[in-house]
Design an enzyme around this catalytic site. Structure first.
Site, PDB file in Angstrom:
ATOM      1  N   ARG A 152     -48.443  50.337  34.360  1.00  0.00           N
ATOM      2  CA  ARG A 152     -49.758  50.430  33.821  1.00  0.00           C
ATOM      3  C   ARG A 152     -50.182  49.318  33.159  1.00  0.00           C
ATOM      4  O   ARG A 152     -51.099  48.604  33.121  1.00  0.00           O
ATOM      5  CB  ARG A 152     -49.918  51.760  32.912  1.00  0.00           C
ATOM      6  CG  ARG A 152     -49.951  53.008  33.902  1.00  0.00           C
ATOM      7  CD  ARG A 152     -50.217  54.384  32.908  1.00  0.00           C
ATOM      8  NE  ARG A 152     -49.800  55.277  33.533  1.00  0.00           N
ATOM      9  CZ  ARG A 152     -48.457  55.756  33.369  1.00  0.00           C
ATOM     10  NH1 ARG A 152     -47.665  55.174  32.583  1.00  0.00           N
ATOM     11  NH2 ARG A 152     -47.852  56.871  34.070  1.00  0.00           N
ATOM     12  N   ARG A 235     -40.697  46.737  24.507  1.00  0.00           N
ATOM     13  CA  ARG A 235     -39.459  47.276  23.442  1.00  0.00           C
ATOM     14  C   ARG A 235     -38.628  46.243  22.989  1.00  0.00           C
ATOM     15  O   ARG A 235     -38.285  45.327  23.684  1.00  0.00           O
ATOM     16  CB  ARG A 235     -38.639  48.212  24.078  1.00  0.00           C
ATOM     17  CG  ARG A 235     -39.363  49.490  24.252  1.00  0.00           C
ATOM     18  CD  ARG A 235     -39.540  50.275  22.777  1.00  0.00           C
ATOM     19  NE  ARG A 235     -40.433  51.484  22.840  1.00  0.00           N
ATOM     20  CZ  ARG A 235     -41.777  51.567  22.387  1.00  0.00           C
ATOM     21  NH1 ARG A 235     -42.433  50.517  22.790  1.00  0.00           N
ATOM     22  NH2 ARG A 235     -42.145  52.972  22.168  1.00  0.00           N
ATOM     23  N   GLU A 264     -36.322  47.877  13.985  1.00  0.00           N
ATOM     24  CA  GLU A 264     -37.690  47.890  13.349  1.00  0.00           C
ATOM     25  C   GLU A 264     -37.415  48.909  12.007  1.00  0.00           C
ATOM     26  O   GLU A 264     -36.976  50.195  12.270  1.00  0.00           O
ATOM     27  CB  GLU A 264     -38.875  48.622  14.332  1.00  0.00           C
ATOM     28  CG  GLU A 264     -38.983  47.478  15.514  1.00  0.00           C
ATOM     29  CD  GLU A 264     -40.067  48.023  16.434  1.00  0.00           C
ATOM     30  OE1 GLU A 264     -40.831  48.870  16.087  1.00  0.00           O
ATOM     31  OE2 GLU A 264     -40.212  47.405  17.245  1.00  0.00           O
ATOM     32  N   HIS A 282     -45.113  45.694  15.385  1.00  0.00           N
ATOM     33  CA  HIS A 282     -45.458  46.856  16.552  1.00  0.00           C
ATOM     34  C   HIS A 282     -46.656  47.431  16.480  1.00  0.00           C
ATOM     35  O   HIS A 282     -46.841  48.567  16.185  1.00  0.00           O
ATOM     36  CB  HIS A 282     -44.107  47.808  16.267  1.00  0.00           C
ATOM     37  CG  HIS A 282     -44.116  48.519  17.675  1.00  0.00           C
ATOM     38  ND1 HIS A 282     -42.815  49.153  18.048  1.00  0.00           N
ATOM     39  CD2 HIS A 282     -44.842  48.876  18.429  1.00  0.00           C
ATOM     40  CE1 HIS A 282     -42.947  50.050  18.954  1.00  0.00           C
ATOM     41  NE2 HIS A 282     -44.050  49.767  19.353  1.00  0.00           N
ATOM     42  N   ILE A 283     -47.793  46.677  16.519  1.00  0.00           N
ATOM     43  CA  ILE A 283     -48.929  47.114  16.403  1.00  0.00           C
ATOM     44  C   ILE A 283     -50.002  47.077  17.667  1.00  0.00           C
ATOM     45  O   ILE A 283     -51.361  47.398  17.656  1.00  0.00           O
ATOM     46  CB  ILE A 283     -49.881  46.143  15.265  1.00  0.00           C
ATOM     47  CG1 ILE A 283     -49.930  44.901  15.420  1.00  0.00           C
ATOM     48  CG2 ILE A 283     -49.361  46.665  13.971  1.00  0.00           C
ATOM     49  CD1 ILE A 283     -50.879  44.033  14.594  1.00  0.00           C
ATOM     50  N   ALA A 285     -50.370  48.952  20.176  1.00  0.00           N
ATOM     51  CA  ALA A 285     -51.169  50.136  20.551  1.00  0.00           C
ATOM     52  C   ALA A 285     -52.213  50.460  19.356  1.00  0.00           C
ATOM     53  O   ALA A 285     -53.106  51.573  19.531  1.00  0.00           O
ATOM     54  CB  ALA A 285     -50.096  51.391  20.858  1.00  0.00           C
TER      55      ALA A 285
HETATM   56  C1  MLT Z   1     -45.881  53.380  22.390  1.00  0.00           C
HETATM   57  O1  MLT Z   1     -44.612  53.361  22.753  1.00  0.00           O
HETATM   58  O2  MLT Z   1     -46.984  54.031  22.481  1.00  0.00           O
HETATM   59  C2  MLT Z   1     -46.392  52.214  21.360  1.00  0.00           C
HETATM   60  O3  MLT Z   1     -45.223  51.209  21.313  1.00  0.00           O
HETATM   61  C3  MLT Z   1     -46.480  52.675  20.150  1.00  0.00           C
HETATM   62  C4  MLT Z   1     -45.451  53.271  19.711  1.00  0.00           C
HETATM   63  O4  MLT Z   1     -44.383  53.259  19.905  1.00  0.00           O
HETATM   64  O5  MLT Z   1     -45.717  54.346  18.873  1.00  0.00           O
END
Ligand code: MLT
Length: 323
Positions: A152, A235, A264, A282-283, A285
């Site tokens: 996706r 990842r 992390e 890791h931002i 999303a």
């Molecule tokens: C996800 O897996 O949805 C994103 O990397 C954000 C997260 O890990 O919370």
């Protein structure tokens, strides 16, 4: 017995609704103490996490009353979904709710690398007006984007890149070559080696699996163009960071943007000292829209399970299979 344990910061209207309908222990810092989670979990029917709580076999074993594990995100690498399934516990997650946000950030990072936006910002805020130093960026137009993982997020990134006039090549061992995804973004499916050799930009969108961990290693970086930029919003563990540092020091690639890290939060790293490296915490999303969709979906599904209804976005099965 309490209903729901929330071990990370998960906020929003639907979380408030969950908190008014059920008894919720909201402990956003609890992910730092897995032993404490294990101690209190036996009294809960649901646990809701992001990516920092290790919902492993040990923890799942302690959750004797657990009916549902809610993962507010797409990656399930911190949830032992196999053990949960064997125990009859539903795993709900947000498989596509933050995909647009991640794809947009991947594009943002490509442009940032191509034009050195973060470095130019730092220089200008530091009082310089150094137009000469920032001469020589590259356009995305006409360049080849290699998408590793045409799921996706990879697809949405490819579509946006097409809008910028990029040519798309992709590698994905699971995608059907005749699928809409491939034809819609006019991607040419190629081997990984060919992707490394031809791409001007490489964006990674694979999940973390036994096959993908460490796939971006010395051999991979050696095959890339010296002018290539590498972007990872998937990842952290897919990248061998020592190999990446070597590749940058030896100028095997031109630059890198990492939203995710092998560990992390990460330990101190030479990557932080390099001008052609962009690091984010890791931002990808974390937009308002993406998070609203994620939290709404997961909270609704957890509520559904606790109300005896089927979940919509489940990973394994829609209703619990334990008494
Ligand atoms: C996800 O897996 O949805 C994103 O990397 C954000 C997260 O890990 O919370």
């Amino acid at each position: 017995m309490s209903d729901i344990l929330v071990t990370e910061a998960i906020t929003g209207r639907e979380m408030e609704a969950l908190r008014s309908a059920f008894s919720v222990a909201y402990e956003p810092e609890l992910w730092k103490s897995p032993e404490r989670i294990k101690q209190i979990l036996p009294e809960f029917k649901a646990i809701v996490v992001r990516n920092q709580t290790p919902v492993n076999a040990d923890l799942i074993g302690a959750g004797k009353q657990l009916r549902v594990i809610g993962r507010a995100g797409v990656g399930l690498d911190n949830v032992d979904a196999k053990t949960a399934s064997e125990a009859g516990i539903v795993v709900v997650y947000a498989p596509e709710q933050n995909s647009i946000s991640v794809a947009e950030l991947a594009i943002g990072l490509m442009i940032s690398l191509a034009r050195e936006i973060p470095a130019a910002d730092r220089s200008t805020k530091g009082g310089a007006w150094d137009r000469k130093r920032f001469m020589g960026g590259v356009e995305l137009y006409g360049k080849t984007l290699g998408v590793v993982g045409l799921g996706r997020i990879g697809f949405l990134t490819a579509m946006r890149a097409r809008g910028l006039g990029m040519n798309i090549i992709a590698h994905d061992t699971f995608v059907n070559p005749d699928s809409f995804m491939v034809s819609e973004c006019r991607a040419q499916l190629v081997s990984l080696d060919e992707l490394y050799q031809r791409s001007d930009f490489i964006t990674c969108h694979t999940p973390e699996t036994a096959q993908t961990i460490g796939m971006f290693n010395d051999a991979a970086f050696s095959k890339m163009k010296k002018s290539a930029y590498f972007i990872n919003t998937s990842r952290g563990k897919v990248v061998d960071e020592d190999a990446l540092i070597r590749a940058l020091k030896e100028k095997k690639i031109a630059g890198v943007a990492l939203d995710v890290r092998a560990k992390e939060p990460p330990a101190a790293s030479p990557l932080s000292e390099m001008d052609n490296v962009i690091l984010l915490p890791h931002i990808a999303a974390f937009t308002n829209e993406g998070q609203t969709r994620v939290v709404t979906s997961v909270c609704k599904d957890v509520a559904a399970i606790l109300n005896g209804q089927p979940a919509k976005n489940f990973f394994n099965f829609p209703t619990p299979r334990r008494a």
